[in-house]
Design a protein around this motif. Structure first.
Motif, PDB file in Angstrom:
ATOM      1  N   UNK A  30      31.170  39.840  34.818  1.00 15.15           N
ATOM      2  CA  UNK A  30      31.634  38.453  34.919  1.00 15.15           C
ATOM      3  C   UNK A  30      33.133  38.469  35.179  1.00 15.15           C
ATOM      4  N   UNK A  31      33.590  37.467  35.938  1.00 15.28           N
ATOM      5  CA  UNK A  31      35.020  37.411  36.259  1.00 15.28           C
ATOM      6  C   UNK A  31      35.859  37.289  34.991  1.00 15.28           C
ATOM      7  N   UNK A  32      35.341  36.550  34.010  1.00 17.27           N
ATOM      8  CA  UNK A  32      36.070  36.394  32.752  1.00 17.27           C
ATOM      9  C   UNK A  32      36.291  37.721  32.062  1.00 17.27           C
ATOM     10  N   UNK A  33      35.237  38.550  32.002  1.00 18.29           N
ATOM     11  CA  UNK A  33      35.336  39.864  31.358  1.00 18.29           C
ATOM     12  C   UNK A  33      36.303  40.773  32.118  1.00 18.29           C
ATOM     13  N   UNK A  34      36.217  40.722  33.462  1.00 18.44           N
ATOM     14  CA  UNK A  34      37.092  41.563  34.286  1.00 18.44           C
ATOM     15  C   UNK A  34      38.554  41.182  34.070  1.00 18.44           C
ATOM     16  N   UNK A  35      38.828  39.882  34.060  1.00 20.40           N
ATOM     17  CA  UNK A  35      40.200  39.418  33.853  1.00 20.40           C
ATOM     18  C   UNK A  35      40.721  39.864  32.492  1.00 20.40           C
ATOM     19  N   UNK A  36      39.896  39.661  31.442  1.00 23.26           N
ATOM     20  CA  UNK A  36      40.319  40.048  30.084  1.00 23.26           C
ATOM     21  C   UNK A  36      40.573  41.552  29.994  1.00 23.26           C
ATOM     22  N   UNK A  37      39.688  42.332  30.592  1.00 22.93           N
ATOM     23  CA  UNK A  37      39.830  43.792  30.532  1.00 22.93           C
ATOM     24  C   UNK A  37      41.118  44.249  31.208  1.00 22.93           C
ATOM     25  N   UNK A  38      41.398  43.697  32.388  1.00 22.14           N
ATOM     26  CA  UNK A  38      42.605  44.097  33.113  1.00 22.14           C
ATOM     27  C   UNK A  38      43.877  43.624  32.417  1.00 22.14           C
ATOM     28  N   UNK A  39      43.817  42.422  31.841  1.00 21.46           N
ATOM     29  CA  UNK A  39      44.988  41.902  31.116  1.00 21.46           C
ATOM     30  C   UNK A  39      45.230  42.724  29.853  1.00 21.46           C
ATOM     31  N   UNK A  40      44.152  43.023  29.107  1.00 18.71           N
ATOM     32  CA  UNK A  40      44.288  43.812  27.869  1.00 18.71           C
ATOM     33  C   UNK A  40      44.788  45.228  28.147  1.00 18.71           C
ATOM     34  N   UNK A  41      44.356  45.784  29.296  1.00 19.08           N
ATOM     35  CA  UNK A  41      44.770  47.146  29.647  1.00 19.08           C
ATOM     36  C   UNK A  41      46.099  47.183  30.406  1.00 19.08           C
ATOM     37  N   UNK A  42      46.653  45.978  30.629  1.00 18.96           N
ATOM     38  CA  UNK A  42      47.965  45.868  31.275  1.00 18.96           C
ATOM     39  C   UNK A  42      48.002  46.548  32.650  1.00 18.96           C
ATOM     40  N   UNK A  43      46.894  46.412  33.394  1.00 22.03           N
ATOM     41  CA  UNK A  43      46.859  46.986  34.741  1.00 22.03           C
ATOM     42  C   UNK A  43      47.711  46.138  35.689  1.00 22.03           C
ATOM     43  N   UNK A  44      47.977  46.677  36.864  1.00 19.35           N
ATOM     44  CA  UNK A  44      48.743  45.915  37.850  1.00 19.35           C
ATOM     45  C   UNK A  44      48.052  44.616  38.213  1.00 19.35           C
ATOM     46  N   UNK A  45      46.735  44.687  38.390  1.00 19.36           N
ATOM     47  CA  UNK A  45      45.969  43.488  38.716  1.00 19.36           C
ATOM     48  C   UNK A  45      45.975  42.506  37.548  1.00 19.36           C
ATOM     49  N   UNK A  46      45.901  43.061  36.325  1.00 18.63           N
ATOM     50  CA  UNK A  46      45.914  42.218  35.137  1.00 18.63           C
ATOM     51  C   UNK A  46      47.228  41.481  34.963  1.00 18.63           C
ATOM     52  N   UNK A  47      48.318  42.170  35.250  1.00 14.93           N
ATOM     53  CA  UNK A  47      49.649  41.553  35.146  1.00 14.93           C
ATOM     54  C   UNK A  47      49.770  40.394  36.136  1.00 14.93           C
ATOM     55  N   UNK A  48      49.276  40.618  37.363  1.00 12.10           N
ATOM     56  CA  UNK A  48      49.318  39.556  38.377  1.00 12.10           C
ATOM     57  C   UNK A  48      48.474  38.360  37.941  1.00 12.10           C
ATOM     58  N   UNK A  49      47.251  38.645  37.446  1.00  8.83           N
ATOM     59  CA  UNK A  49      46.346  37.566  37.021  1.00  8.83           C
ATOM     60  C   UNK A  49      46.952  36.772  35.871  1.00  8.83           C
ATOM     61  N   UNK A  50      47.562  37.489  34.923  1.00 11.18           N
ATOM     62  CA  UNK A  50      48.163  36.836  33.757  1.00 11.18           C
ATOM     63  C   UNK A  50      49.296  35.907  34.160  1.00 11.18           C
ATOM     64  N   UNK A  51      50.031  36.273  35.202  1.00 15.26           N
ATOM     65  CA  UNK A  51      51.159  35.444  35.641  1.00 15.26           C
ATOM     66  C   UNK A  51      50.673  34.074  36.116  1.00 15.26           C
ATOM     67  N   UNK A  52      49.503  34.031  36.735  1.00 13.29           N
ATOM     68  CA  UNK A  52      48.924  32.748  37.156  1.00 13.29           C
ATOM     69  C   UNK A  52      48.371  31.985  35.954  1.00 13.29           C
ATOM     70  N   UNK A  53      47.633  32.698  35.107  1.00 14.91           N
ATOM     71  CA  UNK A  53      46.971  32.049  33.967  1.00 14.91           C
ATOM     72  C   UNK A  53      47.977  31.483  32.975  1.00 14.91           C
TER      73      UNK A  53
END
Length: 220
Positions: A30-53
């Motif tokens: 699920x997109x929600x799980x993917x976003x949470x996983x990347x944000x929690x792991x502080x990946x490059x994609x997660x950092x970008x997603x968090x900036x929007x959220x």
């Protein structure tokens, strides 16, 4: 087998997703799980997603597509996967098609769990909450004493978004967004609509029959 799961709020999609995941050993994506996983792991994609959220903005399609592509490339998806919450729009569906074509994969079945609006409103509007965090339902999990929490004896309340008017609006938004997607996959002849008004076990049996049909096609 690669599956997409569709269904409005209150259709029991989450329950069936768990059953499919366990029975077929498919990763539930699920997109929600993917976003949470990347944000929690502080990946490059997660950092970008968090900036929007963090600004209260929607994560743009380009970034979601990259996240989905990255997730589908993982080894646990080699034998199949189940997508839940993606795609939501035709552009996202087109992008998913491109991702899968590049990797030599395809969507085998799109399961659309359908429930009458009146039944959905009844299900969703029956939820009652307590300030202690406990949750009840007037039909399926009622408290021992009406409007009183079993755990802390506090007064139960109904959330604003669980009121019939708000639910009706949520369902209208879902239909407006999802109907084009249903038509899109129907034209590809991989959409199967499942009656979500039945008992949980009956719904799952219907899902298994549908997936067995597609499995037989693949083995011919």
């Amino acid at each position: 087998m690669n599956i997409i799961l569709l269904g409005p709020p209150g259709a029991g999609k989450g329950t069936q997703a768990k059953k499919i995941q366990e029975y077929y050993s498919l990763p539930h994506i699920s997109t929600g799980d993917i976003l949470r996983e990347n944000i929690n792991n502080n990946t490059g994609l997660g950092i970008k997603a968090k900036s929007y959220m963090s600004r209260g903005e929607l994560v743009p399609d380009e970034l979601l597509i990259t996240l989905i592509k990255d997730r589908l490339s993982k080894k646990d998806c080699d034998e199949g996967f189940m997508l839940d919450g993606y795609p939501r729009t035709i552009p996202q569906a087109d992008a998913l098609q491109m991702i899968l074509t590049e990797s030599g994969k395809k969507i085998d079945a799109v399961l659309n769990i359908s429930v009458d609006d009146n039944e959905l409103i009844k299900r969703l509007s029956g939820r009652r909450m307590c300030k202690c965090g406990a949750s009840f339902h007037v039909l399926f999990n009622s408290p021992e004493k009406e409007d009183v929490c079993d755990a802390c004896k506090g007064k139960l309340y109904q959330r604003e978004d669980d009121k019939p008017e708000a639910i009706s609006n949520r369902l209208n938004v879902y239909k407006k967004q999802t109907q084009p997607l249903i038509d899109y996959y129907d034209k590809k002849k991989i959409l199967r609509t499942i009656d979500g008004s039945k008992d949980i076990s009956q719904i799952f049996e219907e899902i298994k029959k549908v997936l067995e049909e597609y499995d037989k096609k693949d083995t011919k």
